[in-house]
Design a protein around this motif. Structure first.
Motif, PDB file in Angstrom:
ATOM      1  N   GLY A  34     -74.503 -96.877 -37.906  1.00  0.00           N
ATOM      2  CA  GLY A  34     -73.957 -95.592 -37.520  1.00  0.00           C
ATOM      3  C   GLY A  34     -73.305 -95.690 -36.163  1.00  0.00           C
ATOM      4  O   GLY A  34     -73.039 -96.743 -35.621  1.00  0.00           O
ATOM      5  N   PRO A  35     -73.037 -94.542 -35.535  1.00  0.00           N
ATOM      6  CA  PRO A  35     -72.221 -94.518 -34.344  1.00  0.00           C
ATOM      7  C   PRO A  35     -72.979 -94.761 -33.073  1.00  0.00           C
ATOM      8  O   PRO A  35     -72.467 -94.572 -32.009  1.00  0.00           O
ATOM      9  CB  PRO A  35     -71.643 -93.110 -34.373  1.00  0.00           C
ATOM     10  CG  PRO A  35     -72.700 -92.332 -35.017  1.00  0.00           C
ATOM     11  CD  PRO A  35     -73.356 -93.245 -36.009  1.00  0.00           C
ATOM     12  N   GLY A  36     -74.243 -95.142 -33.130  1.00  0.00           N
ATOM     13  CA  GLY A  36     -74.969 -95.423 -31.918  1.00  0.00           C
ATOM     14  C   GLY A  36     -74.306 -96.543 -31.155  1.00  0.00           C
ATOM     15  O   GLY A  36     -74.363 -96.610 -29.941  1.00  0.00           O
ATOM     16  N   GLY A  37     -73.704 -97.477 -31.819  1.00  0.00           N
ATOM     17  CA  GLY A  37     -72.896 -98.517 -31.209  1.00  0.00           C
ATOM     18  C   GLY A  37     -71.517 -98.422 -31.792  1.00  0.00           C
ATOM     19  O   GLY A  37     -71.262 -97.660 -32.704  1.00  0.00           O
ATOM     20  N   PRO A  38     -70.604 -99.179 -31.270  1.00  0.00           N
ATOM     21  CA  PRO A  38     -69.245 -99.146 -31.805  1.00  0.00           C
ATOM     22  C   PRO A  38     -69.228 -99.401 -33.297  1.00  0.00           C
ATOM     23  O   PRO A  38     -69.945-100.260 -33.779  1.00  0.00           O
ATOM     24  CB  PRO A  38     -68.541-100.274 -31.021  1.00  0.00           C
ATOM     25  CG  PRO A  38     -69.331-100.375 -29.749  1.00  0.00           C
ATOM     26  CD  PRO A  38     -70.744-100.055 -30.130  1.00  0.00           C
ATOM     27  N   THR A 533     -69.154 -94.967 -25.829  1.00  0.00           N
ATOM     28  CA  THR A 533     -70.385 -95.597 -26.298  1.00  0.00           C
ATOM     29  C   THR A 533     -70.610 -96.894 -25.535  1.00  0.00           C
ATOM     30  O   THR A 533     -69.681 -97.706 -25.395  1.00  0.00           O
ATOM     31  CB  THR A 533     -70.298 -95.898 -27.799  1.00  0.00           C
ATOM     32  OG1 THR A 533     -70.055 -94.685 -28.510  1.00  0.00           O
ATOM     33  CG2 THR A 533     -71.609 -96.503 -28.302  1.00  0.00           C
ATOM     34  N   TYR A 534     -71.834 -97.069 -25.046  1.00  0.00           N
ATOM     35  CA  TYR A 534     -72.182 -98.264 -24.285  1.00  0.00           C
ATOM     36  C   TYR A 534     -73.535 -98.765 -24.760  1.00  0.00           C
ATOM     37  O   TYR A 534     -74.501 -98.005 -24.848  1.00  0.00           O
ATOM     38  CB  TYR A 534     -72.231 -97.939 -22.791  1.00  0.00           C
ATOM     39  CG  TYR A 534     -72.715 -99.090 -21.932  1.00  0.00           C
ATOM     40  CD1 TYR A 534     -72.021-100.295 -21.895  1.00  0.00           C
ATOM     41  CD2 TYR A 534     -73.860 -98.959 -21.152  1.00  0.00           C
ATOM     42  CE1 TYR A 534     -72.455-101.347 -21.104  1.00  0.00           C
ATOM     43  CE2 TYR A 534     -74.305-100.016 -20.357  1.00  0.00           C
ATOM     44  CZ  TYR A 534     -73.598-101.208 -20.335  1.00  0.00           C
ATOM     45  OH  TYR A 534     -74.033-102.250 -19.568  1.00  0.00           O
ATOM     46  N   VAL A 535     -73.594-100.061 -25.085  1.00  0.00           N
ATOM     47  CA  VAL A 535     -74.826-100.698 -25.548  1.00  0.00           C
ATOM     48  C   VAL A 535     -75.241-101.740 -24.529  1.00  0.00           C
ATOM     49  O   VAL A 535     -74.477-102.649 -24.213  1.00  0.00           O
ATOM     50  CB  VAL A 535     -74.628-101.352 -26.922  1.00  0.00           C
ATOM     51  CG1 VAL A 535     -75.946-101.900 -27.443  1.00  0.00           C
ATOM     52  CG2 VAL A 535     -74.051-100.348 -27.907  1.00  0.00           C
ATOM     53  N   PHE A 542     -76.075 -95.703 -25.407  1.00  0.00           N
ATOM     54  CA  PHE A 542     -75.666 -94.434 -24.831  1.00  0.00           C
ATOM     55  C   PHE A 542     -74.362 -93.992 -25.496  1.00  0.00           C
ATOM     56  O   PHE A 542     -73.395 -94.756 -25.539  1.00  0.00           O
ATOM     57  CB  PHE A 542     -75.447 -94.559 -23.324  1.00  0.00           C
ATOM     58  CG  PHE A 542     -76.685 -94.905 -22.541  1.00  0.00           C
ATOM     59  CD1 PHE A 542     -77.504 -93.920 -22.028  1.00  0.00           C
ATOM     60  CD2 PHE A 542     -77.028 -96.234 -22.338  1.00  0.00           C
ATOM     61  CE1 PHE A 542     -78.642 -94.244 -21.317  1.00  0.00           C
ATOM     62  CE2 PHE A 542     -78.161 -96.571 -21.627  1.00  0.00           C
ATOM     63  CZ  PHE A 542     -78.978 -95.576 -21.114  1.00  0.00           C
ATOM     64  N   LYS A 543     -74.349 -92.766 -25.990  1.00  0.00           N
ATOM     65  CA  LYS A 543     -73.116 -92.179 -26.542  1.00  0.00           C
ATOM     66  C   LYS A 543     -72.933 -90.831 -25.869  1.00  0.00           C
ATOM     67  O   LYS A 543     -73.688 -89.885 -26.141  1.00  0.00           O
ATOM     68  CB  LYS A 543     -73.204 -92.025 -28.052  1.00  0.00           C
ATOM     69  CG  LYS A 543     -71.871 -91.641 -28.701  1.00  0.00           C
ATOM     70  CD  LYS A 543     -71.988 -91.599 -30.211  1.00  0.00           C
ATOM     71  CE  LYS A 543     -70.643 -91.330 -30.856  1.00  0.00           C
ATOM     72  NZ  LYS A 543     -69.723 -92.463 -30.726  1.00  0.00           N
TER      73      LYS A 543
END
Length: 878
Positions: A34-38, A533-535, A542-543
């Motif tokens: 999902g969109p938690g990461g790119p 979005t930053y992992v 973080f989104k």
């Protein structure tokens, strides 16, 4: 991570002595993807290892031999990209070198030492293929030509897989319910499916709530529709359960979504046929309360795909109700008693036509047309008695025929261009129009049953909408993603209404004692958003994002049909900045922690704006309020999920603060003794805190159980009319608890069984309490014709005589007890069959699409994954 690179890395990792694979613990997304990461950076379990291919091992023999070739699909002739080609030593049967095919299917192996070899080709979805042995001499250049890779037919579902897809999955910003695993909803509609989804509640009228709030947005394939906007409950009856793949509950939408939907978004994802060839699916069902028939076909060849579908559903339900209410009119207290019976005969249908075409390898175009129709007819009898000091003042007997008719057309055209993985630009357009007729005709009878008078209410509405939006996303390094875009929505509502009256005979004439007129309501919305979005290497995702929306409104109303004079309604424009923050943390053992905050706005819906005074039941008159303003809601959520052996657990706590809340208000009528008017007002504040927990466990490979509990505490404060005619402040609070339990069992020889149960406790409202209700079902199914078809039998609420719900209302001027009895015991037989030949074809990229998730439905008290291409939808003017 897409499947091509995943397969490549897994294959290269097995080649001992050829490569050095260095891994790190960098986290590229939460469990479930999902969109938690790119997008594209999550694998199935949500973790991705960073890999670095350092080249061929030093001990690999070197030479000047060379091999070239082209890999193509054996059926379609299309190039197979990113497939693995291994150079095998004939004597040792071990790989000594290898490569992958490029985007055009070409591959090359160079600097090969003399020897006897063979090539082994492999890729996900295809059978492994070995070439004949060959010899490489010094300076040999060997062209393998066009190598046809055969599809692995096991990917088409012909293999009997013991493991099962989880009924419930969790992603970074949503919960996913796999509806195609639910057999008791076969032959039903979307409302039957939503009853089984955690955190959702569907009442006896089909109104949907999320965590106790009906302030939600319902999308179909990430798209709204004008018919959904007019009435969610009725629209859900148009969507066949058999065509629903998943239901996504999005509790914390990102900035990319429209700011509407205070409690969240429900996205119904329908099944899409992505295989190659010509197919036809037939779904039919017959029951004591409803029957349905659906036909869906698709054709896909080369760059073009076409789909055509139709679905019809006829229902026949009986219901009865009793009403006992007391109203204060001046110094006099009036008591009203009413007994009513109803027979509903609704017919729903929808028809869809869709196209998709690959303009080029990195460009695609999709177009869809959807036509929906609703024909809701209800016959009702009402016997009403009014008392003062226990003395009978009047008795009225009415036979009422209600017609709630609509037709809607939704059309969209979407284009997407991909520049490189995760970098793409899309533009989407959408047009939607709905015609809505909400009329009733009443015969007024005397005490002996003779016809004494007649009454008719005509209410015609037109809703239309035009939307254009554009979105762009691009990766920033390997662990960051930037998204931004803009959107414009132009909406218009045209509502016209009047009353007619007549005696026992003769023509009906305009009724000067009841309001008539028209409302023209225009709403234009301009919006822009940015999301980042930053992992982190420590497995934090973080989104964050923000969205700005400006809403301009112009409205005018006419209060008589005899002139075309309109009065402008001074409804001010407004602007909103709505931030959103989603944070997730992956721990060892598959545990995930999530926290979220977002602000949402809720614009009033058509039924809440419509000034038509509906007196189909004179004791319960309803009328909209064109002067409603939007409400603002701040949402907070904390959740934890984990998998313990074969059991998945999820628990969450949430809080919600709503200002300027839109809610139903009941007040006594000034013109009709003993009757109550229901309208909408911006009442003040609502505060809600709650928690939910659910589980899914596999007792055996063929037996699973899932269920959960949810509850919330709600406090509401607003104003209503007092005994002295002045406004008084009132408040109410209460706790509501609900739960569900479902079990599925796979048996031998194609048999399967399922049981389901659900209950919802009393639900607090500003002026009282909505009653509790429950439902349950059991079903069995048998696969036939080598799993091309199935026959099923299901029973619902079969003990007793249906479901009863008791609702109470209280305020300084009225008290009411309303008991509704729905005779919803049901037995149904379902049949499905698939015709046509399927062959494997790689997944096709679809264009993004318009998603107008920004309006509030008219019923009841106001109490990611990135969007994908979908059939056309629309939104209605608000």
């Amino acid at each position: 991570m897409n499947k091509h690179f995943l397969h490549l890395l897994l294959t290269l990792g097995l080649w001992s002595g050829l490569a050095q694979i260095q891994t790190s613990n960098a986290q590229f997304g939460p469990p479930g993807g999902g969109p938690g990461g790119p997008p594209g950076m999550n694998n199935q379990d949500g973790q991705r290892k960073k890999t670095e291919f350092t080249g061929v091992a030093d001990d690999t023999p070197k030479g000047n031999g060379k091999i070239t070739g082209l890999l193509v699909d054996s059926t379609s002739g299309k190039p197979v990209e990113f497939a693995t080609i291994a150079l095998m030593n004939v004597k040792t049967n071990k790989p000594i070198d290898g490569t992958t095919s490029d985007a055009k299917g070409n591959f090359t192996l160079s600097k090969l030492a003399p020897g006897d070899y063979r090539l082994q080709y492999s890729f996900i979805g295809y059978k492994n293929l070995d070439s004949k042995p060959f010899t490489i001499e010094k300076g040999t250049v060997l062209n393998m030509g066009s190598v046809k890779l055969p599809a692995d037919v096991r990917t088409l579902g012909e293999v009997n897989v013991v493991g099962q897809v989880a009924l419930i999955e969790e992603k970074v910003d949503r919960l996913v319910f796999n509806a195609d695993k639910d057999m008791t909803s076969k032959g039903g509609d979307a409302s039957d499916v939503l009853k089984r989804v955690p955190m959702l509640s569907v009442d006896l009228d089909g109104n949907v709530s999320l965590r106790g709030s009906q302030n939600i947005r319902v999308l179909i394939n990430n798209k709204p529709s004008t018919i959904v906007a007019s009435s969610v409950a009725d629209a859900l009856k148009q969507i066949p359960a058999d065509m629903i793949k998943t239901v996504e509950v999005i509790t914390s939408p990102s900035a990319k979504y429209d700011a509407e939907g205070a409690a969240g978004i429900i996205n119904i994802v329908t099944k899409k046929i992505t295989l190659h060839g010509l197919t036809l699916n037939v779904d039919a069902g017959a029951g004591l309360r409803a029957s349905n028939l659906g036909l869906n076909g698709s054709f896909r060849q080369g760059k073009l795909g076409i789909s055509l579908g139709g679905f019809g559903r006829a229902m026949y339900n009986r219901a009865s109700s009793t009403l006992d209410q007391t109203t204060l009119v001046g110094a006099q207290s009036l008591r009203t008693s009413q007994q009513a019976t109803a027979f509903d005969k609704p017919i729903f249908g929808q028809y869809t036509l869709g196209f998709d075409y690959d303009l080029a390898k990195n460009q695609s175009l999709t177009a869809n047309i959807r036509y929906g129709t609703r024909n809701f007819i209800q016959q009702q009898t009402q016997l009403t008695s009014t008392f003062a000091m226990d003395s009978l003042l009047s008795m009225t007997n009415r036979d009422v025929n209600r017609k709630d008719l609509s037709n809607s057309v939704d059309m969209n055209l979407d284009y997407v261009r991909t520049f490189k993985p995760q970098q793409e630009w899309s533009i989407s357009t959408q047009y939607s129009r709905t015609g809505l007729v909400n009329n009733f005709y009443a015969d007024i009878l005397g005490q002996a049953g003779e016809l004494t008078a007649r009454q008719r209410n005509l209410n015609n509405n037109t809703n239309q909408e035009m939307t254009i939006q554009t979105d762009y996303q691009t990766p920033i390094r390997k662990n960051q993603l930037l998204e931004f875009g803009g959107k414009a929505i132009m909406r218009k509502v045209d509502s016209r209404y009047e009353y007619q009256i007549g005696g026992s005979t003769g023509d009906l004439i305009y009724d000067p004692t009841n309001p008539a007129g028209a409302l023209i309501y225009n709403q234009n919305i301009g919006a822009g958003y940015i999301s980042y979005t930053y992992v982190t290497p420590s497995k934090y995702t973080f989104k964050v994002g923000t969205r700005y929306e400006h809403t301009g409104i112009s409205a005018k109303a006419s209060t008589t049909n005899e002139t075309n004079e309109y009065v402008n309604l001074n409804i001010p424009s407004y602007s909103n900045l709505v931030p959103s923050v989603n944070v997730s943390k992956s721990l060892k053992g598959g545990t995930t922690l999530k926290a979220a905050y977002n602000r949402r706005i809720q614009r009033p819906g058509l039924q809440q704006l419509n000034p038509n005074v509906n007196k189909a039941n004179p004791q319960n008159i309803s009328v909209g309020n064109p002067n409603l303003s939007p409400e603002l809601t701040d949402n907070m959520e904390l959740s934890v999920s984990s998998t313990i052996k074969k059991t998945y657990l999820n628990a969450a706590v949430f809080g919600r603060i709503t200002n300027n809340a839109i809610s139903q208000i009941r007040i006594p009528s000034d013109t009709m003794a003993g009757s109550i008017i229901t309208t909408f007002q911006n009442i003040g504040v609502q505060r809600t805190v709650g928690a939910n927990v659910f589980f899914n466990t596999s007792i055996t490979a063929k037996w699973s159980i899932n269920g959960g509990l949810d509850g919330y505490y709600m406090y509401m404060q607003g104003t209503t009319a007092g005994a002295d005619g002045k406004s008084v402040t009132i408040n109410n609070s209460g706790i509501s608890i609900g739960g569900r339990l479902m079990s599925q069992l796979q048996l031998d020889k194609g048999w399967s069984a399922q049981v389901f149960s659900f209950f919802r406790g009393p639900n607090p409202q500003l002026q009282g309490t909505m009653g509790s209700f429950y439902m349950y079902s059991v079903g069995v199914r048998k696969d036939v014709a080598n799993k091309r078809g199935s026959i099923g039998l299901a029973a619902e609420n079969f003990v007793g005589n249906g479901v009863t719900m008791r609702t109470t209302l209280n305020s300084p001027l009225l008290s009411q007890v309303n008991v509704n009895h729905l005779y919803n015991s049901n037995l149904k037989v379902t049949f499905t069959y698939r015709i046509g030949k399927m062959t494997f074809e790689e997944n096709r990229r679809k264009g993004r699409s318009v998603s107008n998730d920004d309006v509030k439905d008219g019923g009841g008290d106001g109490g990611g994954q990135q969007p994908q291409a979908a059939p056309a939808g629309g939104g209605r003017p608000k």
